[in-house]
Write a protein that holds these residues in place. Structure first.
Motif, PDB file in Angstrom:
ATOM      1  N   PHE A 181      -1.526   9.774  11.457  1.00 23.20           N
ATOM      2  CA  PHE A 181      -1.628   8.615  10.559  1.00 23.20           C
ATOM      3  C   PHE A 181      -2.917   8.696   9.732  1.00 23.20           C
ATOM      4  O   PHE A 181      -3.374   7.689   9.211  1.00 23.20           O
ATOM      5  CB  PHE A 181      -1.601   7.316  11.372  1.00 23.20           C
ATOM      6  N   ASP A 182      -3.488   9.894   9.668  1.00 19.94           N
ATOM      7  CA  ASP A 182      -4.738  10.050   8.920  1.00 19.94           C
ATOM      8  C   ASP A 182      -4.429  10.470   7.478  1.00 19.94           C
ATOM      9  O   ASP A 182      -4.005  11.603   7.235  1.00 19.94           O
ATOM     10  CB  ASP A 182      -5.605  11.108   9.620  1.00 19.94           C
ATOM     11  N   LEU A 183      -4.645   9.539   6.554  1.00 19.21           N
ATOM     12  CA  LEU A 183      -4.376   9.839   5.143  1.00 19.21           C
ATOM     13  C   LEU A 183      -5.659  10.014   4.342  1.00 19.21           C
ATOM     14  O   LEU A 183      -5.633  10.006   3.106  1.00 19.21           O
ATOM     15  CB  LEU A 183      -3.540   8.707   4.503  1.00 19.21           C
ATOM     16  N   GLU A 184      -6.784  10.150   5.028  1.00 15.94           N
ATOM     17  CA  GLU A 184      -8.068  10.212   4.305  1.00 15.94           C
ATOM     18  C   GLU A 184      -8.156  11.426   3.387  1.00 15.94           C
ATOM     19  O   GLU A 184      -8.882  11.418   2.400  1.00 15.94           O
ATOM     20  CB  GLU A 184      -9.246  10.183   5.292  1.00 15.94           C
ATOM     21  N   GLY A 185      -7.389  12.484   3.701  1.00 13.86           N
ATOM     22  CA  GLY A 185      -7.400  13.685   2.848  1.00 13.86           C
ATOM     23  C   GLY A 185      -6.952  13.376   1.424  1.00 13.86           C
ATOM     24  O   GLY A 185      -7.309  14.098   0.485  1.00 13.86           O
ATOM     25  N   LEU A 186      -6.190  12.293   1.247  1.00 12.78           N
ATOM     26  CA  LEU A 186      -5.711  11.951  -0.103  1.00 12.78           C
ATOM     27  C   LEU A 186      -6.874  11.618  -1.040  1.00 12.78           C
ATOM     28  O   LEU A 186      -6.760  11.743  -2.256  1.00 12.78           O
ATOM     29  CB  LEU A 186      -4.765  10.742  -0.055  1.00 12.78           C
ATOM     30  N   ARG A 187      -7.999  11.189  -0.459  1.00  7.37           N
ATOM     31  CA  ARG A 187      -9.148  10.820  -1.300  1.00  7.37           C
ATOM     32  C   ARG A 187      -9.696  12.031  -2.063  1.00  7.37           C
ATOM     33  O   ARG A 187     -10.339  11.887  -3.090  1.00  7.37           O
ATOM     34  CB  ARG A 187     -10.281  10.234  -0.437  1.00  7.37           C
ATOM     35  N   ASN A 188      -9.453  13.229  -1.526  1.00  2.62           N
ATOM     36  CA  ASN A 188      -9.995  14.441  -2.171  1.00  2.62           C
ATOM     37  C   ASN A 188      -9.004  15.082  -3.125  1.00  2.62           C
ATOM     38  O   ASN A 188      -9.302  16.093  -3.748  1.00  2.62           O
ATOM     39  CB  ASN A 188     -10.384  15.474  -1.102  1.00  2.62           C
ATOM     40  N   LYS A 189      -7.798  14.529  -3.220  1.00  2.00           N
ATOM     41  CA  LYS A 189      -6.794  15.163  -4.080  1.00  2.00           C
ATOM     42  C   LYS A 189      -6.887  14.607  -5.499  1.00  2.00           C
ATOM     43  O   LYS A 189      -7.264  13.442  -5.690  1.00  2.00           O
ATOM     44  CB  LYS A 189      -5.390  14.879  -3.537  1.00  2.00           C
ATOM     45  N   PRO A 190      -6.492  15.398  -6.519  1.00  4.84           N
ATOM     46  CA  PRO A 190      -6.409  14.855  -7.868  1.00  4.84           C
ATOM     47  C   PRO A 190      -5.440  13.665  -7.871  1.00  4.84           C
ATOM     48  O   PRO A 190      -4.468  13.656  -7.098  1.00  4.84           O
ATOM     49  CB  PRO A 190      -5.840  16.017  -8.694  1.00  4.84           C
ATOM     50  N   SER A 191      -5.717  12.691  -8.722  1.00  5.25           N
ATOM     51  CA  SER A 191      -4.955  11.437  -8.647  1.00  5.25           C
ATOM     52  C   SER A 191      -3.446  11.635  -8.793  1.00  5.25           C
ATOM     53  O   SER A 191      -2.657  10.992  -8.101  1.00  5.25           O
ATOM     54  CB  SER A 191      -5.475  10.435  -9.673  1.00  5.25           C
ATOM     55  N   GLN A 192      -3.041  12.557  -9.682  1.00  2.00           N
ATOM     56  CA  GLN A 192      -1.590  12.734  -9.880  1.00  2.00           C
ATOM     57  C   GLN A 192      -0.927  13.282  -8.624  1.00  2.00           C
ATOM     58  O   GLN A 192       0.179  12.891  -8.269  1.00  2.00           O
ATOM     59  CB  GLN A 192      -1.335  13.674 -11.044  1.00  2.00           C
ATOM     60  N   GLN A 193      -1.640  14.181  -7.968  1.00  2.00           N
ATOM     61  CA  GLN A 193      -1.099  14.770  -6.738  1.00  2.00           C
ATOM     62  C   GLN A 193      -1.004  13.705  -5.637  1.00  2.00           C
ATOM     63  O   GLN A 193      -0.006  13.637  -4.914  1.00  2.00           O
ATOM     64  CB  GLN A 193      -2.034  15.885  -6.291  1.00  2.00           C
ATOM     65  N   ALA A 194      -2.045  12.877  -5.537  1.00  2.00           N
ATOM     66  CA  ALA A 194      -2.026  11.806  -4.534  1.00  2.00           C
ATOM     67  C   ALA A 194      -0.891  10.820  -4.828  1.00  2.00           C
ATOM     68  O   ALA A 194      -0.176  10.396  -3.909  1.00  2.00           O
ATOM     69  CB  ALA A 194      -3.366  11.077  -4.530  1.00  2.00           C
ATOM     70  N   ALA A 195      -0.700  10.502  -6.109  1.00  2.00           N
ATOM     71  CA  ALA A 195       0.376   9.571  -6.485  1.00  2.00           C
ATOM     72  C   ALA A 195       1.732  10.142  -6.111  1.00  2.00           C
ATOM     73  O   ALA A 195       2.612   9.437  -5.598  1.00  2.00           O
ATOM     74  CB  ALA A 195       0.307   9.273  -7.981  1.00  2.00           C
TER      75      ALA A 195
END
Ligand code: SF4
Length: 236
Positions: free
Chosen positions: A106-120
């Motif tokens: 349930f750890d989604l903190e890695g999304l903070r380091n992704k480019p915004s489009q990729q995270a979206a």
């Protein structure tokens, strides 16, 4: 005055006077997963109701995995008296299941380091993450320019003339996002939501509303309610 200048004036008033007078605060900082789950509680609800429901949820269950494997009724009971508690509970469990099946964590903190489009893209891939949940997470967890819009805040923006009443919710959110600079966006949802739950209710209370002087709908709505009142008072 040109339409764009009128809209700019309305935004200025919303984000200065209204924000100040209604004591609007930004949402609390939370881990990415929790911000996403909180959005499920927040849609079409006041801040106080959603905050209380989310705290209850965290105190009743020991962790998010326990929520995932619990019965919908148990999760709904923890959310009550939030409106539509059962549907929200189904969505919360579904979201946790989506995340668990794709990451086994349930750890989604890695999304903070992704480019915004990729995270979206990653967020939108989860079946139970609707547009509101995705936009909320992008704005309040990932600091990306996105504007969460639910039915209650949509009602306010239509009445204020910021978007057309015919525009569906999904495209209305994008249209509004283009009207607001990234730096001005964080307080937008909270400000519109405070309006939606204090003044611009389905039956609006225009008399006390701080947007009354520049709201195109105020005159028509006040006239309509006065006419209805007169009709109700008419002797038989
Ligand atoms: S003046 Fe009335 S219609 Fe306009 S935003 Fe305020 S409550 Fe809503």
């Amino acid at each position: 005055m040109p339409a764009l200048a009128v809209k700019a004036r309305i935004w200025r008033r919303l984000l200065s006077t209204v924000r100040r007078d209604l004591h609007v605060r930004l949402p609390h900082s939370r881990p990415v997963l929790e911000q996403m789950l909180y959005a499920v509680c927040r849609r079409n609800c006041s801040r106080d109701l959603a905050d209380a429901a989310f705290s209850r949820l965290k105190s009743v269950f020991s962790d998010w995995n326990e929520v995932r494997v619990s019965a919908v009724r148990e999760v709904a009971d923890a959310l009550a008296p939030l409106p539509d508690a059962f549907a929200r509970a189904e969505q919360l469990i579904g979201l946790l299941q989506d995340v668990f099946e794709s990451l086994y964590s349930f750890d989604l903190e890695g999304l903070r380091n992704k480019p915004s489009q990729q995270a979206a893209k990653q967020l939108a891939r989860w079946h139970h993450a609707d547009n509101f949940v995705v936009a909320w997470t992008l704005q309040y967890a990932l600091d990306t320019h996105a504007l969460p819009l639910d039915e209650s805040t949509h009602r306010v923006t239509v009445r204020l003339g910021l978007i057309s009443p015919d525009q569906p919710l999904a495209s209305a959110a994008s249209a509004l996002q283009r009207q607001v600079r990234k730096d001005d966006a964080p307080p937008v949802y909270e400000t519109l939501s405070a309006m939606a739950h204090q003044f611009c209710l389905p039956e609006p209370r225009c008399q006390g509303c701080c947007m009354r002087s520049c709201c195109p709908a105020a005159k028509a709505l006040t006239h309509a309610s006065a006419t209805n009142l007169l009709r109700r008072k008419k002797p038989r």
